[in-house]
Design a protein around this motif. Sequence first.
Motif, PDB file in Angstrom:
ATOM      1  N   ASP A   1       0.844  -1.193   0.000  1.00 36.98           N
ATOM      2  CA  ASP A   1       0.000   0.000   0.000  1.00 36.98           C
ATOM      3  C   ASP A   1       0.881   1.246   0.000  1.00 36.98           C
ATOM      4  OD1 ASP A   1      -2.738   1.344   0.483  1.00 36.98           O
ATOM      5  OD2 ASP A   1      -1.450   2.183   2.047  1.00 36.98           O
ATOM      6  N   LEU A   2       0.650   2.128  -0.961  1.00 38.90           N
ATOM      7  CA  LEU A   2       1.507   3.304  -1.126  1.00 38.90           C
ATOM      8  C   LEU A   2       1.576   4.158   0.125  1.00 38.90           C
ATOM      9  CD1 LEU A   2       3.183   5.280  -2.831  1.00 38.90           C
ATOM     10  CD2 LEU A   2       1.032   6.326  -3.575  1.00 38.90           C
ATOM     11  N   PHE A   3       0.436   4.446   0.726  1.00 32.85           N
ATOM     12  CA  PHE A   3       0.429   5.375   1.855  1.00 32.85           C
ATOM     13  C   PHE A   3       0.998   4.738   3.125  1.00 32.85           C
ATOM     14  CE2 PHE A   3      -2.640   7.043  -1.146  1.00 32.85           C
ATOM     15  CZ  PHE A   3      -2.213   8.357  -1.246  1.00 32.85           C
ATOM     16  N   THR A   4       0.854   3.431   3.243  1.00 27.30           N
ATOM     17  CA  THR A   4       1.504   2.732   4.358  1.00 27.30           C
ATOM     18  C   THR A   4       3.011   2.753   4.165  1.00 27.30           C
ATOM     19  OG1 THR A   4      -0.423   1.288   4.643  1.00 27.30           O
ATOM     20  CG2 THR A   4       1.658   0.566   5.637  1.00 27.30           C
ATOM     21  N   LEU A   5       3.459   2.562   2.931  1.00 24.14           N
ATOM     22  CA  LEU A   5       4.894   2.629   2.641  1.00 24.14           C
ATOM     23  C   LEU A   5       5.441   4.014   2.952  1.00 24.14           C
ATOM     24  CD1 LEU A   5       5.093   0.657  -0.736  1.00 24.14           C
ATOM     25  CD2 LEU A   5       6.117  -0.022   1.439  1.00 24.14           C
TER      26      LEU A   5
ATOM     27  N   LYS B   1       0.533  11.932  -8.217  1.00 26.14           N
ATOM     28  CA  LYS B   1       0.648  13.379  -8.027  1.00 26.14           C
ATOM     29  C   LYS B   1       0.494  13.727  -6.545  1.00 26.14           C
ATOM     30  CE  LYS B   1      -0.992  14.670 -12.628  1.00 26.14           C
ATOM     31  NZ  LYS B   1      -2.112  15.258 -13.410  1.00 26.14           N
ATOM     32  N   LEU B   2      -0.411  13.001  -5.870  1.00 25.23           N
ATOM     33  CA  LEU B   2      -0.577  13.201  -4.428  1.00 25.23           C
ATOM     34  C   LEU B   2       0.720  12.860  -3.694  1.00 25.23           C
ATOM     35  CD1 LEU B   2      -4.113  11.869  -3.376  1.00 25.23           C
ATOM     36  CD2 LEU B   2      -3.172  14.159  -2.984  1.00 25.23           C
ATOM     37  N   ARG B   3       1.376  11.793  -4.127  1.00 22.21           N
ATOM     38  CA  ARG B   3       2.645  11.413  -3.500  1.00 22.21           C
ATOM     39  C   ARG B   3       3.674  12.531  -3.690  1.00 22.21           C
ATOM     40  NH1 ARG B   3       7.112   7.188  -5.830  1.00 22.21           N
ATOM     41  NH2 ARG B   3       8.795   8.043  -4.578  1.00 22.21           N
ATOM     42  N   LYS B   4       3.740  13.086  -4.907  1.00 21.63           N
ATOM     43  CA  LYS B   4       4.683  14.172  -5.169  1.00 21.63           C
ATOM     44  C   LYS B   4       4.341  15.385  -4.308  1.00 21.63           C
ATOM     45  CE  LYS B   4       8.033  16.163  -7.439  1.00 21.63           C
ATOM     46  NZ  LYS B   4       9.440  15.695  -7.301  1.00 21.63           N
ATOM     47  N   MET B   5       3.044  15.693  -4.195  1.00 22.15           N
ATOM     48  CA  MET B   5       2.616  16.801  -3.348  1.00 22.15           C
ATOM     49  C   MET B   5       3.025  16.566  -1.894  1.00 22.15           C
ATOM     50  SD  MET B   5      -1.189  17.599  -4.876  1.00 22.15           S
ATOM     51  CE  MET B   5      -1.633  18.534  -3.412  1.00 22.15           C
ATOM     52  N   MET B   6       2.879  15.317  -1.436  1.00 23.37           N
ATOM     53  CA  MET B   6       3.240  14.997  -0.059  1.00 23.37           C
ATOM     54  C   MET B   6       4.732  15.161   0.168  1.00 23.37           C
ATOM     55  SD  MET B   6       1.105  14.494   2.258  1.00 23.37           S
ATOM     56  CE  MET B   6       2.479  14.093   3.314  1.00 23.37           C
ATOM     57  N   GLU B   7       5.540  14.728  -0.789  1.00 25.93           N
ATOM     58  CA  GLU B   7       6.986  14.857  -0.649  1.00 25.93           C
ATOM     59  C   GLU B   7       7.390  16.324  -0.525  1.00 25.93           C
ATOM     60  OE1 GLU B   7       8.478  12.831  -4.058  1.00 25.93           O
ATOM     61  OE2 GLU B   7       8.323  10.841  -3.153  1.00 25.93           O
TER      62      GLU B   7
ATOM     63  N   ILE C   1       3.391  15.244  10.028  1.00 25.79           N
ATOM     64  CA  ILE C   1       3.474  14.585   8.726  1.00 25.79           C
ATOM     65  C   ILE C   1       2.417  13.492   8.611  1.00 25.79           C
ATOM     66  CG2 ILE C   1       4.905  13.008   7.346  1.00 25.79           C
ATOM     67  CD1 ILE C   1       7.329  14.655   8.273  1.00 25.79           C
ATOM     68  N   LEU C   2       2.200  12.740   9.691  1.00 25.03           N
ATOM     69  CA  LEU C   2       1.195  11.674   9.661  1.00 25.03           C
ATOM     70  C   LEU C   2      -0.197  12.235   9.377  1.00 25.03           C
ATOM     71  CD1 LEU C   2       2.113   9.185  12.536  1.00 25.03           C
ATOM     72  CD2 LEU C   2       2.730   9.125  10.120  1.00 25.03           C
ATOM     73  N   GLU C   3      -0.497  13.405   9.903  1.00 28.06           N
ATOM     74  CA  GLU C   3      -1.806  14.021   9.647  1.00 28.06           C
ATOM     75  C   GLU C   3      -1.982  14.302   8.154  1.00 28.06           C
ATOM     76  OE1 GLU C   3      -2.144  17.462  12.068  1.00 28.06           O
ATOM     77  OE2 GLU C   3      -2.096  16.354  13.974  1.00 28.06           O
ATOM     78  N   TYR C   4      -0.944  14.796   7.515  1.00 33.55           N
ATOM     79  CA  TYR C   4      -1.019  15.075   6.078  1.00 33.55           C
ATOM     80  C   TYR C   4      -1.104  13.775   5.268  1.00 33.55           C
ATOM     81  CZ  TYR C   4      -0.145  20.080   6.516  1.00 33.55           C
ATOM     82  OH  TYR C   4      -0.264  21.428   6.801  1.00 33.55           O
ATOM     83  N   LEU C   5      -0.402  12.747   5.713  1.00 33.30           N
ATOM     84  CA  LEU C   5      -0.474  11.457   5.021  1.00 33.30           C
ATOM     85  C   LEU C   5      -1.880  10.864   5.106  1.00 33.30           C
ATOM     86  CD1 LEU C   5       2.902   9.706   5.956  1.00 33.30           C
ATOM     87  CD2 LEU C   5       2.106  10.309   3.663  1.00 33.30           C
ATOM     88  N   GLN C   6      -2.499  10.977   6.261  1.00 33.94           N
ATOM     89  CA  GLN C   6      -3.860  10.468   6.419  1.00 33.94           C
ATOM     90  C   GLN C   6      -4.833  11.229   5.524  1.00 33.94           C
ATOM     91  OE1 GLN C   6      -4.345  10.870  10.649  1.00 33.94           O
ATOM     92  NE2 GLN C   6      -2.953   9.168  11.103  1.00 33.94           N
ATOM     93  N   LEU C   7      -4.643  12.531   5.405  1.00 33.22           N
ATOM     94  CA  LEU C   7      -5.476  13.334   4.514  1.00 33.22           C
ATOM     95  C   LEU C   7      -5.285  12.900   3.066  1.00 33.22           C
ATOM     96  CD1 LEU C   7      -7.340  15.720   3.862  1.00 33.22           C
ATOM     97  CD2 LEU C   7      -5.315  17.212   3.917  1.00 33.22           C
TER      98      LEU C   7
END
Length: 212
Positions: free
Chosen positions: A84-88, A156-162, A187-193
């Motif tokens: 899972d991308l977001f878990t990773l 794109k969300l992953r790039k935005m998160m980085e 950071i975890l709050e943003y990842l959950q979003l």
Amino acid sequence: MNEKFFDLKKEKQDRMINAALKVFALNGYRHASTDDIVREAAISKGLLFHYFENKLGVYAFVYDYSVRYLLLELSTAVDAKETDLFTLMQQVETGKMHAMCGYPYLQPFLNRAQAENVNEALVAVEERKQQMEEAYENIYARADLGKYAAAEDVMKLRKMMELTIKGLMNERILEDAFQPEMLYEEILEYLQLSRRLAERSGQPSDEEITEK
């Protein structure tokens, strides 16, 4: 690696490493000075140059040390079977946080090094930088985006998160008391979003449900 350096007591090693990481993270290679490093580490300049020939030697050493240390933490924090991308992404951030518990400016230093434009500094760390990039590529290559309808949007969300994570880190290191644990929680709050947004993009719209 400078083997002589590791003959020092661990406390002094870490004091010198942390001082160099902080000075390079805040100033970049061009504007960092060995005077600032020895002042931050509370050591003599003679001691620094006993182990490192010059500023470039210090920079190359702490970069090499940082990548080795970070990859070790990532190998523990990241599940080799996770897809899972977001878990990773969360596991990667956990590894970074663990690394920064001992070396608070480790990741800010590596981030700053990504934007480095001094040729001698770039050449000195090129091989280790490539190793780190390949490690991240291998982690995220396992991500299964099949559960999300718009895989391109998720990337794109992953790039935005980085970019968001780097921005948050840049803000926090300018504060008087940089605390990796507090940054990690943010950071975890943003990842959950981001996860919620990605999962929502994978659900059919009201119009699609009506057509069915």
